[in-house]
Motif scaffolding. Structure first.
Motif, mmCIF file in Angstrom:
data_model
loop_
_atom_site.group_PDB
_atom_site.id
_atom_site.type_symbol
_atom_site.label_atom_id
_atom_site.label_comp_id
_atom_site.label_asym_id
_atom_site.label_seq_id
_atom_site.Cartn_x
_atom_site.Cartn_y
_atom_site.Cartn_z
ATOM 1 N N ASN A 1 49.451 3.287 35.027
ATOM 2 C CA ASN A 1 50.324 3.838 36.050
ATOM 3 C C ASN A 1 51.454 2.861 36.292
ATOM 4 O OD1 ASN A 1 50.182 6.181 37.430
ATOM 5 N ND2 ASN A 1 48.298 5.619 38.508
ATOM 6 N N VAL A 2 52.690 3.240 36.025
ATOM 7 C CA VAL A 2 53.787 2.310 36.286
ATOM 8 C C VAL A 2 54.345 2.588 37.677
ATOM 9 C CG1 VAL A 2 56.044 1.502 35.539
ATOM 10 C CG2 VAL A 2 54.345 2.117 33.851
ATOM 11 N N GLN A 3 54.466 1.561 38.484
ATOM 12 C CA GLN A 3 54.983 1.716 39.844
ATOM 13 C C GLN A 3 56.042 0.678 40.130
ATOM 14 O OE1 GLN A 3 51.611 1.488 42.431
ATOM 15 N NE2 GLN A 3 50.748 3.406 41.681
ATOM 16 N N HIS A 4 56.861 0.987 41.136
ATOM 17 C CA HIS A 4 57.898 0.044 41.514
ATOM 18 C C HIS A 4 57.365 -0.899 42.580
ATOM 19 C CE1 HIS A 4 61.551 -1.188 43.829
ATOM 20 N NE2 HIS A 4 61.888 -1.511 42.586
ATOM 21 N N VAL A 5 57.813 -2.153 42.530
ATOM 22 C CA VAL A 5 57.412 -3.108 43.551
ATOM 23 C C VAL A 5 58.665 -3.849 44.014
ATOM 24 C CG1 VAL A 5 56.860 -4.941 41.903
ATOM 25 C CG2 VAL A 5 55.748 -4.936 44.125
ATOM 26 N N ASN A 6 58.685 -4.179 45.282
ATOM 27 C CA ASN A 6 59.822 -4.910 45.830
ATOM 28 C C ASN A 6 59.915 -6.300 45.190
ATOM 29 O OD1 ASN A 6 61.487 -6.435 47.649
ATOM 30 N ND2 ASN A 6 61.232 -4.698 49.038
ATOM 31 N N THR A 7 61.153 -6.744 44.936
ATOM 32 C CA THR A 7 61.328 -8.057 44.297
ATOM 33 C C THR A 7 60.612 -9.159 45.076
ATOM 34 O OG1 THR A 7 63.508 -7.268 43.749
ATOM 35 C CG2 THR A 7 63.081 -9.564 43.308
ATOM 36 N N HIS A 8 60.559 -8.982 46.402
ATOM 37 C CA HIS A 8 59.939 -10.011 47.223
ATOM 38 C C HIS A 8 58.430 -10.116 46.960
ATOM 39 C CE1 HIS A 8 60.084 -12.865 50.429
ATOM 40 N NE2 HIS A 8 59.004 -12.319 50.944
ATOM 41 N N ASP A 9 57.814 -8.980 46.589
ATOM 42 C CA ASP A 9 56.368 -8.971 46.337
ATOM 43 C C ASP A 9 56.043 -9.125 44.859
ATOM 44 O OD1 ASP A 9 55.923 -8.464 49.043
ATOM 45 O OD2 ASP A 9 56.296 -6.333 48.744
ATOM 46 N N GLN A 10 57.040 -9.423 44.063
ATOM 47 C CA GLN A 10 56.832 -9.556 42.625
ATOM 48 C C GLN A 10 56.116 -10.888 42.344
ATOM 49 O OE1 GLN A 10 56.231 -9.129 39.438
ATOM 50 N NE2 GLN A 10 58.041 -7.875 39.109
ATOM 51 N N LEU A 11 54.855 -10.811 41.939
ATOM 52 C CA LEU A 11 54.081 -12.045 41.784
ATOM 53 C C LEU A 11 54.315 -12.739 40.442
ATOM 54 C CD1 LEU A 11 50.635 -11.181 43.411
ATOM 55 C CD2 LEU A 11 52.693 -12.087 44.443
ATOM 56 N N ALA A 12 55.005 -12.051 39.512
ATOM 57 C CA ALA A 12 55.245 -12.690 38.212
ATOM 58 C C ALA A 12 56.572 -13.434 38.197
ATOM 59 C CB ALA A 12 55.207 -11.643 37.109
ATOM 60 N N THR B 1 48.802 -5.253 36.928
ATOM 61 C CA THR B 1 49.641 -6.159 36.162
ATOM 62 C C THR B 1 51.046 -6.169 36.745
ATOM 63 O OG1 THR B 1 48.406 -5.625 34.171
ATOM 64 C CG2 THR B 1 50.509 -6.689 33.859
ATOM 65 N N PHE B 2 51.582 -7.366 36.937
ATOM 66 C CA PHE B 2 52.977 -7.493 37.366
ATOM 67 C C PHE B 2 53.799 -7.861 36.139
ATOM 68 C CE2 PHE B 2 50.623 -8.076 41.208
ATOM 69 C CZ PHE B 2 51.451 -7.597 42.221
ATOM 70 N N ALA B 3 54.864 -7.107 35.885
ATOM 71 C CA ALA B 3 55.733 -7.426 34.752
ATOM 72 C C ALA B 3 57.110 -7.773 35.290
ATOM 73 C CB ALA B 3 55.816 -6.245 33.804
ATOM 74 N N ASP B 4 57.704 -8.828 34.765
ATOM 75 C CA ASP B 4 59.017 -9.236 35.246
ATOM 76 C C ASP B 4 59.811 -9.813 34.086
ATOM 77 O OD1 ASP B 4 61.075 -9.646 36.962
ATOM 78 O OD2 ASP B 4 60.256 -11.447 37.917
ATOM 79 N N ALA B 5 61.130 -9.838 34.247
ATOM 80 C CA ALA B 5 61.980 -10.430 33.222
ATOM 81 C C ALA B 5 63.131 -11.153 33.885
ATOM 82 C CB ALA B 5 62.513 -9.345 32.292
ATOM 83 N N ASP B 6 63.603 -12.200 33.208
ATOM 84 C CA ASP B 6 64.801 -12.876 33.688
ATOM 85 C C ASP B 6 65.896 -12.581 32.677
ATOM 86 O OD1 ASP B 6 66.445 -14.572 35.185
ATOM 87 O OD2 ASP B 6 66.065 -16.199 33.779
ATOM 88 N N TRP B 7 66.886 -11.820 33.107
ATOM 89 C CA TRP B 7 67.876 -11.320 32.158
ATOM 90 C C TRP B 7 68.806 -12.439 31.688
ATOM 91 C CZ3 TRP B 7 73.096 -8.908 33.426
ATOM 92 C CH2 TRP B 7 73.673 -8.382 32.273
ATOM 93 N N ALA B 8 68.916 -12.577 30.379
ATOM 94 C CA ALA B 8 69.837 -13.511 29.733
ATOM 95 C C ALA B 8 69.687 -14.936 30.272
ATOM 96 C CB ALA B 8 71.273 -13.029 29.879
ATOM 97 N N GLY B 9 68.449 -15.349 30.492
ATOM 98 C CA GLY B 9 68.206 -16.664 31.086
ATOM 99 C C GLY B 9 68.278 -17.831 30.115
#
Lengths: 132, 359
Positions: B292-303, B175-183
Motif C-alpha cells: 500500500n503506497v501512502q503519502h506522509v508529511n515530510t516532517h514525519d518522514q523517518l528515512a 517502509t519509509f522511502a525517501d530521496a535527496d534529489w541531485a545531492g
C-alpha cells in the motif's frame, strides 16, 4: 591424517599439486601470558586453477536484515536465544573436487617422499573452503 | 528453519557461528544434542556476543549494540582520546571527488571505511555518511579524510547507541522511502534511501546513490520507491519462510505527492516515460495488493537522515523515533542485576543447559 583429511597416493601424471605451509600463532591472555600455541596447516590457494581444482566459491551467509528480523521475532514471541560454535568448522567440509597437495613440511612420509596428498576434507585457504 | 504443527525452530548459521531459537525449549535441546553428535560443538549458552554484535537482554526486550567493535575500531585508528561531536557529518560540507586538496593514504582510508561498513548492523545513523565516503574510496583526499575522522569522533560519542527491540503484539510492516534529489555534486545523481519497521522496530535500511540522473524530484523519489518496494517484497518472502503471518499488506510511505499518485493512477506522463520499468514494477505490486503506497508529511518522514546530513537536533529526534537508544543506562542496570541473578541461580546458563543435554 587422523581425521581422514587426506590419503597419500602416487602422483598422477597430469597432477598439479597445491603447495602448503604451516602457520604458527601464539594466543595470549589479555595480561600477556601465553594461553596456547596454535599450528595450522594451510594450503596455498593461489596455486589453484578455476574449473580444474574448484568451480564454485560462493558461500551462503545471512543478510544483516535477517539477523535483526529474527531478533525482533524472538523478542515479540518471548523466546530465548542460544549460541553454538563449531570447532574447526572448515575441516568438516567434504570436497567435491579432487585436489592434490604436496606433503606438509616436517611430516613427509620417509618411505614414499614423492607421493602427494589427495584431500578428502577441506583445509584452510583452499578456494572452495567457505562453501564446503 | 524447522516447522511442524506446533514446533518452530530457527537456526542462524554464519560459517561456524550458530544461533538457535524457537518456541519449544525441549526441541531445541534435542537439536543441539543431535548437532553435537555430527560435529564437535561448543555450547556457549544464552546469546551475548555474535559477529561483533553485543546482545543484551533487558526486561521483555533486547538491546543490540556494537560497542566492543567501535572500541576496537577507535583503538586501531588511534582516536580513543579524540573530542566528541554530536552529528556524523557537517551540514555545510560539500564532498566532491576532486576538491583541490592533496591525496591521502588510500589503503588506510579503505580499511577504515571497510570497518565502518560493518557497523551498519546496528547504526543506521551513520549509514549515509559511510555510503558517501565509500564513493571516494578509490581516490581519497585530505577533505575526505577529515570527514572520516569526524565520523569516528561521532562514534566515540555514541559508542553505546544501539537498537532497542521492543515487545509488540502485532506484526505490521511499514517502509519509509525517501530521496535527496541531485545531492551528489560530482554527477548530480540522487540518493535513495529506505527504512523498514516491523511494528516499531527497525529491521532493514539502506542509503544508496542512484545509478542514473533524475530530472525531477518526483523521478528521484519514484526510483527510491521502487528500491524500497523490492526490499519490502523480499522481506515479505522472508517472513513467509519464517512462518510469521503479516495481518495486512505493508505500508510504503513516501513524502512526495507526485510519486505517491503515480504508483496507483494509470496515467502516462510524458516526463515519466523513461522510468517505465520502475513505474510498472511498483504499480504492478500495488495493483496486486501486496503493498500500500501512502503519502506522509515530510516532517514525519523517518528515512530523512539516510539521504542527507542533518543537524544534530533533528537527527537525534529522528533516532529516538526509530527506536535507537543510548545503552549506557541499560548497561548500568544490567551490571546491578547480575549479582541478584547469580544468587537466584547458582549455575551459569551454559552449564545449566549442558546438564540438560547430558541427561
Amino acid at each position: 591424517m587422523r581425521h581422514g583429511t587426506w590419503e597419500l597416493v602416487p602422483p598422477p601424471p597430469d597432477c598439479q599439486a597445491v603447495g602448503c605451509k604451516w602457520v604458527f600463532r601464539v594466543k595470549r591472555h589479555p595480561n600477556g601470558s601465553i594461553t596456547q600455541f596454535k599450528a595450522r596447516l594451510v594450503a596455498k590457494g593461489y596455486h589453484q586453477w578455476p574449473g580444474l581444482d574448484y568451480s564454485e566459491t560462493f558461500s551462503p551467509v545471512m543478510k544483516p536484515a535477517t539477523i535483526r528480523t529474527v531478533h525482533t521475532i524472538v523478542v515479540m514471541q518471548g523466546w530465548s536465544l542460544w549460541q553454538l560454535d563449531v570447532n574447526n568448522a572448515f575441516l568438516h567440509g567434504n570436497l567435491h573436487e579432487t585436489v592434490y597437495m604436496s606433503q606438509p613440511l616436517g611430516f613427509q612420509d620417509t618411505t614414499t617422499p614423492h607421493h602427494v596428498c589427495r584431500l578428502n576434507k577441506a583445509i584452510y585457504v583452499l578456494k572452495q573452503v567457505p562453501r564446503a | 528453519m524447522y516447522h511442524s504443527a506446533a514446533v518452530l525452530c530457527y537456526l542462524l548459521v554464519y560459517v561456524d557461528d550458530l544461533v538457535i531459537t524457537g518456541n519449544t525449549p525441549s526441541f531445541l535441546t534435542h537439536v543441539i544434542h543431535q548437532l553435537g553428535i555430527q560435529f564437535s560443538l561448543k555450547y556457549l549458552g544464552t546469546l551475548y556476543y555474535f559477529l561483533g554484535l553485543d546482545v543484551i537482554p533487558t526486561k521483555n526486550r533486547l538491546f543490540l549494540l556494537q560497542h566492543q567493535y567501535i572500541q576496537d575500531l577507535l583503538f586501531k585508528t588511534n582516536m580513543q582520546s579524540a573530542k566528541d561531536v554530536s552529528s556524523p557529518m557537517s551540514i555545510s560540507v560539500q564532498l566532491k571527488l576532486i576538491d583541490g586538496t592533496a591525496p591521502c593514504n588510500s589503503t588506510e582510508f579503505r580499511s577504515i571505511i571497510g570497518g565502518l561498513q560493518y557497523l551498519s548492523l546496528t547504526h543506521p545513523d551513520i549509514c549515509f555518511a559511510v555510503n558517501k565516503l565509500s564513493q571516494f574510496m578509490h581516490q581519497p583526499t585530505v577533505t575526505h579524510w577529515s570527514v572520516a575522522k569526524r565520523l569516528l569522533r561521532y562514534l566515540k560519542k555514541t559508542i553505546f547507541l544501539g537498537i532497542h527491540i521492543n515487545h509488540q503484539s502485532s506484526f505490521d510492516v511499514t517502509t519509509f522511502a525517501d530521496a535527496d534529489w541531485a545531492g551528489n555534486y560530482d554527477d548530480r545523481t540522487s540518493t535513495s534511501a529506505y527504512i523498514t519497521f516491523l511494528r516499531i522496530n527497525p529491521i532493514s535500511w539502506s542509503s544508496k546513490k542512484q545509478c542514473a540522473v533524475a530530472r525531477s524530484s518526483t523521478e528521484a523519489e519514484y526510483r527510491s520507491l521502487a528500491t524500497a518496494t523490492s526490499e519490502t517484497v523480499w522481506l515479505l518472502s522472508l517472513f513467509k519462510e519464517l512462518c510469521l503471518p503479516i495481518p495486512f499488506p505493508p505500508r510504503l510511505l513516501c513524502d512526495n505527492l507526485g510519486a505517491t499518485h503515480l504508483s496507483f493512477n494509470p496515467v502516462q506522463l510524458s516526463r515519466m516515460k523513461h522510468i517505465q520499468i520502475d513505474l510498472h514494477f511498483v504499480r504492478d505490486i500495488v495493483q496486486r495488493k501486496i503493498l500500500n503506497v501512502q503519502h506522509v508529511n515530510t516532517h514525519d518522514q523517518l528515512a530523512d537522515f539516510l539521504t542527507k546530513p542533518l543537524s544534530s537536533q533533528r537527527l537525534h529526534s529522528l533516532l529516538l523515533k526509530i527506536g535507537l537508544a543510548d545503552g549506557l543506562s541499560i548497561l548500568r542496570e544490567r551490571i546491578k542485576e547480575i549479582p541478584t541473578d547469580s544468587t537466584n541461580n547458582p549455575l551459569p546458563p551454559a552449564q545449566d543447559c549442558a546438564t540438560i543435554i547430558q541427561a
